[in-house]
Design a protein around this motif. Structure first.
Motif, PDB file in Angstrom:
ATOM      1  N   ILE A 195      -7.043 -31.420 -27.381  1.00 27.64           N
ATOM      2  CA  ILE A 195      -8.121 -31.935 -28.225  1.00 27.64           C
ATOM      3  C   ILE A 195      -8.270 -33.427 -27.957  1.00 27.64           C
ATOM      4  N   HIS A 196      -9.516 -33.882 -27.806  1.00 26.92           N
ATOM      5  CA  HIS A 196      -9.780 -35.311 -27.656  1.00 26.92           C
ATOM      6  C   HIS A 196     -10.370 -35.839 -28.964  1.00 26.92           C
ATOM      7  N   THR A 197      -9.769 -36.890 -29.469  1.00 27.00           N
ATOM      8  CA  THR A 197     -10.247 -37.557 -30.676  1.00 27.00           C
ATOM      9  C   THR A 197      -9.661 -38.962 -30.689  1.00 27.00           C
ATOM     10  N   ASP A 198     -10.153 -39.809 -31.557  1.00 28.18           N
ATOM     11  CA  ASP A 198      -9.650 -41.177 -31.638  1.00 28.18           C
ATOM     12  C   ASP A 198      -8.396 -41.214 -32.513  1.00 28.18           C
ATOM     13  N   LEU A 199      -7.269 -41.563 -31.913  1.00 30.94           N
ATOM     14  CA  LEU A 199      -6.000 -41.614 -32.631  1.00 30.94           C
ATOM     15  C   LEU A 199      -5.525 -43.041 -32.910  1.00 30.94           C
ATOM     16  N   TRP A 200      -6.342 -44.035 -32.570  1.00 29.21           N
ATOM     17  CA  TRP A 200      -5.876 -45.418 -32.671  1.00 29.21           C
ATOM     18  C   TRP A 200      -5.703 -45.901 -34.099  1.00 29.21           C
ATOM     19  N   LYS A 201      -6.508 -45.410 -35.032  1.00 26.58           N
ATOM     20  CA  LYS A 201      -6.323 -45.810 -36.432  1.00 26.58           C
ATOM     21  C   LYS A 201      -4.953 -45.331 -36.926  1.00 26.58           C
ATOM     22  N   ALA A 202      -4.593 -44.085 -36.587  1.00 25.49           N
ATOM     23  CA  ALA A 202      -3.284 -43.545 -36.970  1.00 25.49           C
ATOM     24  C   ALA A 202      -2.151 -44.280 -36.269  1.00 25.49           C
TER      25      ALA A 202
END
Length: 122
Positions: free
Chosen positions: A34-41
């Motif tokens: 899965i591709h998603t933005d994980l930078w906030k986490a």
């Protein structure tokens, strides 16, 4: 690019065109990307800022319980359900392997793979 992987998820299920496949069943191996933005986490260390892979696994387990003739159909349902529940996902790739297909010859399994891109948050 940020990615979540579930690798070699082994599930016993009952899919197939032949009637005995729906009675006897076999093990399936699923690999998901899965591709998603994980930078906030990555900065917050907060589960609310990511997609829980346990929630993704729950979707896989629920959809694998639904008998289908074709693995393509199972994969399509899993991908659609993930997209419905997690609109922030931009891409999903799912491979499902039937470990004991009813065919002659020795093999590790027979697999299908579906990929789909999404416009996140739309």
């Amino acid at each position: 690019m940020s990615k979540i992987f579930l690798e070699d998820v082994k599930i016993y299920a009952y899919h197939g065109v032949l009637p005995e496949e729906n009675i006897i069943g076999t093990y399936y191996i699923l690999n998901l990307e899965i591709h998603t933005d994980l930078w906030k986490a990555a900065e917050s260390d907060d589960l609310n800022d990511t997609i829980s892979y346990a929630d993704i696994n729950d979707i896989i387990l629920e959809e694998m319980k639904v008998k289908s003739k074709l693995l393509e159909h199972v994969a399509g349902r899993i991908i659609s359900k993930i997209n419905q529940n997690f609109p922030e996902v931009s891409y999903i790739k799912l491979k499902i392997t039937k470990t004991a297909p009813p065919m002659q010859g020795e093999m590790k399994g027979a697999s299908i793979e579906l990929e789909k891109s999404f416009n996140p948050n739309n």
